[in-house]
Design an enzyme around this catalytic site. Structure first.
Site, PDB file in Angstrom:
ATOM      1  N   TRP A 111     -55.471   8.963  34.271  1.00 17.84           N
ATOM      2  CA  TRP A 111     -55.281  10.003  33.245  1.00 17.84           C
ATOM      3  C   TRP A 111     -54.274  11.016  33.765  1.00 17.84           C
ATOM      4  CZ3 TRP A 111     -58.412  14.998  32.861  1.00 17.84           C
ATOM      5  CH2 TRP A 111     -58.104  15.683  31.679  1.00 17.84           C
ATOM      6  N   ASP A 150     -65.552   9.620  36.721  1.00 14.80           N
ATOM      7  CA  ASP A 150     -65.116  10.340  35.528  1.00 14.80           C
ATOM      8  C   ASP A 150     -65.559   9.522  34.319  1.00 14.80           C
ATOM      9  OD1 ASP A 150     -63.830  11.599  33.453  1.00 14.80           O
ATOM     10  OD2 ASP A 150     -61.826  11.557  34.353  1.00 14.80           O
ATOM     11  N   LYS A 153     -65.286  13.316  23.269  1.00 15.08           N
ATOM     12  CA  LYS A 153     -64.996  12.139  22.435  1.00 15.08           C
ATOM     13  C   LYS A 153     -66.269  11.609  21.775  1.00 15.08           C
ATOM     14  CE  LYS A 153     -61.268  12.512  24.969  1.00 15.08           C
ATOM     15  NZ  LYS A 153     -59.855  12.551  24.816  1.00 15.08           N
TER      16      LYS A 153
HETATM   17  C1  LIG Z   1     -60.235  10.039  31.774  1.00 14.58           C
HETATM   18  C2  LIG Z   1     -60.418  11.402  31.191  1.00 14.58           C
HETATM   19  N1  LIG Z   1     -61.110  12.310  31.890  1.00 14.58           N
HETATM   20  C3  LIG Z   1     -61.309  13.535  31.407  1.00 14.58           C
HETATM   21  C4  LIG Z   1     -60.814  13.933  30.186  1.00 14.58           C
HETATM   22  C5  LIG Z   1     -61.040  15.348  29.744  1.00 14.58           C
HETATM   23  O1  LIG Z   1     -61.770  15.503  28.603  1.00 14.58           O
HETATM   24  P1  LIG Z   1     -62.058  16.921  27.967  1.00 14.58           P
HETATM   25  O2  LIG Z   1     -61.278  16.990  26.724  1.00 14.58           O
HETATM   26  O3  LIG Z   1     -63.527  16.932  27.735  1.00 14.58           O
HETATM   27  O4  LIG Z   1     -61.650  17.972  28.927  1.00 14.58           O
HETATM   28  C6  LIG Z   1     -60.080  13.013  29.425  1.00 14.58           C
HETATM   29  C7  LIG Z   1     -59.518  13.402  28.137  1.00 14.58           C
HETATM   30  O5  LIG Z   1     -58.692  12.795  27.550  1.00 14.58           O
HETATM   31  C8  LIG Z   1     -59.883  11.715  29.946  1.00 14.58           C
HETATM   32  O6  LIG Z   1     -59.206  10.795  29.265  1.00 14.58           O
END
Ligand SMILES: Cc1ncc(COP(=O)(O)O)c(C=O)c1O
Length: 394
Positions: A128, A209, A244
């Site tokens: 990410w 994660d 999500k």
């Molecule tokens: C792999 C991953 N980790 C963490 C996050 C962070 O999510 P949040 O919007 O809850 O901060 C995302 C968001 O796209 C993600 O794809």
């Protein structure tokens, strides 16, 4: 003071969305951001969330401070959602969960916690886009291990294991629990077993994660790897997001769970984590947590949530198949079937930068430079145009 500042580079995904908004092409499609969209291109509030919001409005009696850990009920429900109700780390009192401002907030405080006892975290290549920035900002050195084999559109598991065997014992290793962002390529159960055993043998600390629980194969299935890891190793961290799976993107709610070798050690890690929170943002936001705990405390709302999550999951998986079938129907001879073997919102199309540029300029189809697409932005009404356009640039 400010005159010393320089314009930072634009965020590649957010920058793309800004360009998309000003594009006047009637059939334009934004395949950039990781946001679920229904078949009408909307990201609606879930019905279970609406019901929980009504309950909260009627029953909330105070907005006093909650403390740095956030709501105890939310933390308990999240622990159960992540680990299952009967996991050994719960029974042995070796897990503490605190609320965090989204998955990003959870990763940032995890990073600062790691920085108090180590200085390096390993992330998959690719990962990410924000991992590098978040962990660097938390003071860590970020190194990468091989993960996706772009040539064969598969996992480079041998490369990954070879690299992880070299990780020093005090380092942290970030793993995506499911729906790997950006590749969509997940570890099999056997591969999780091997990584867990290696982690136990070497002693590096896994940071899991989990931002898409329920978007891959189901709530239980998507947490298989993290539960196995927690069964195997002495210590780890789980950073989760409700953005999500509860569609609570803007409410900024997630959690950070720490697991240590016994109850007393876990209390210490927890206390240090709370100090990290106190000097960062003091306390997490409460609204999203209240909605999640309301849903997870009610059998009826939980059932409704499971149903709504299933609709999202099945729509994404359906679009993976529709995309591959429609490309074939448009006469594309290149094999895109790997897209149906991947999970969650993302896959790499594997097309060239010049083709990505043509898709944007001529057809109003916006894809990030790496060729990562958000499958959740595809619908039966735009798939024909999308595939015709891809066929043309190929
Ligand atoms: C792999 C991953 N980790 C963490 C996050 C962070 O999510 P949040 O919007 O809850 O901060 C995302 C968001 O796209 C993600 O794809």
């Amino acid at each position: 003071m400010f005159s010393q500042l320089q314009q930072p580079p634009a965020d590649p995904i957010l920058g793309l969305s800004i360009k998309f908004k000003s594009d006047n092409k009637p059939n334009k499609i934004d395949l950039g951001p990781g946001i679920y969209k229904d078949e009408h291109g909307e990201t609606p509030v879930l019905a279970c969330v609406k019901a929980a919001e009504q309950f909260r409005t009627a029953n909330e009696t105070s907005k006093t401070y909650l403390g740095s850990a956030g709501s105890a009920l939310f933390n308990e429900k999240m622990t159960q959602l992540l680990m299952g109700e009967d996991h050994k780390v719960i029974n042995e009192n070796r897990i503490r969960t605190i609320s965090a401002p989204g998955g990003t907030g959870a990763l940032r405080i995890a990073g600062e916690l790691i920085n108090k006892c180590s200085n390096t975290i390993w992330v998959s290549n690719p990962t990410w886009a924000n991992h590098q920035g978040v962990f660097t900002a938390a003071g860590l050195k970020v190194k990468t291990y091989p993960y996706y084999d772009y040539q064969n559109k598969n996992l480079d598991f041998d490369g990954m294991m070879e690299a992880l065997k070299q990780v020093p014992k005090d380092d942290a290793v970030l793993l995506h629990a499911c729906c790997h962002n950006p590749s969509g390529m997940d570890l099999s159960r056997e591969q999780w077993q091997q990584v867990a055993e290696l982690s136990k043998e070497i002693g590096f600390t896994p940071i899991i994660d989990i931002a898409y629980q329920g978007f891959g194969n189901g709530l239980e299935e998507d947490s298989y790897g993290l539960r196995l890891m927690a069964d195997t190793v002495e210590q780890m961290i789980v950073c989760s997001s409700c953005s999500k799976n509860f569609a609570l993107y803007r409410e900024r709610i997630g959690a950070c769970s720490v697991i240590a070798k016994d109850a007393a050690s876990t209390d210490i890690v927890h206390a240090v984590l709370l100090r990290v929170v106190r000097v960062n943002y003091s306390m997490p936001p409460a609204h999203g947590a209240a909605l999640v705990e309301t849903i997870l405390s009610s059998d009826e709302l939980t059932q409704e949530w499971h149903g709504e999550l299933q609709v999202m999951r099945e729509r994404i998986s359906g679009m993976r198949h529709l995309l591959v079938d429609t490309l074939k129907a448009k006469g594309v001879s290149r094999d895109f079937s790997f897209i149906t073997r991947q999970n969650g919102m993302f896959s790499f199309l594997g097309i060239e930068p010049a083709q990505i540029e043509r898709l944007q300029d001529e057809f109003g189809i916006y894809i990030v430079n790496s060729s990562r697409i958000s499958v959740a932005a595809i619908s039966p009404s735009n798939v024909d145009y999308l595939c015709q356009s891809i066929a043309t640039v190929l």
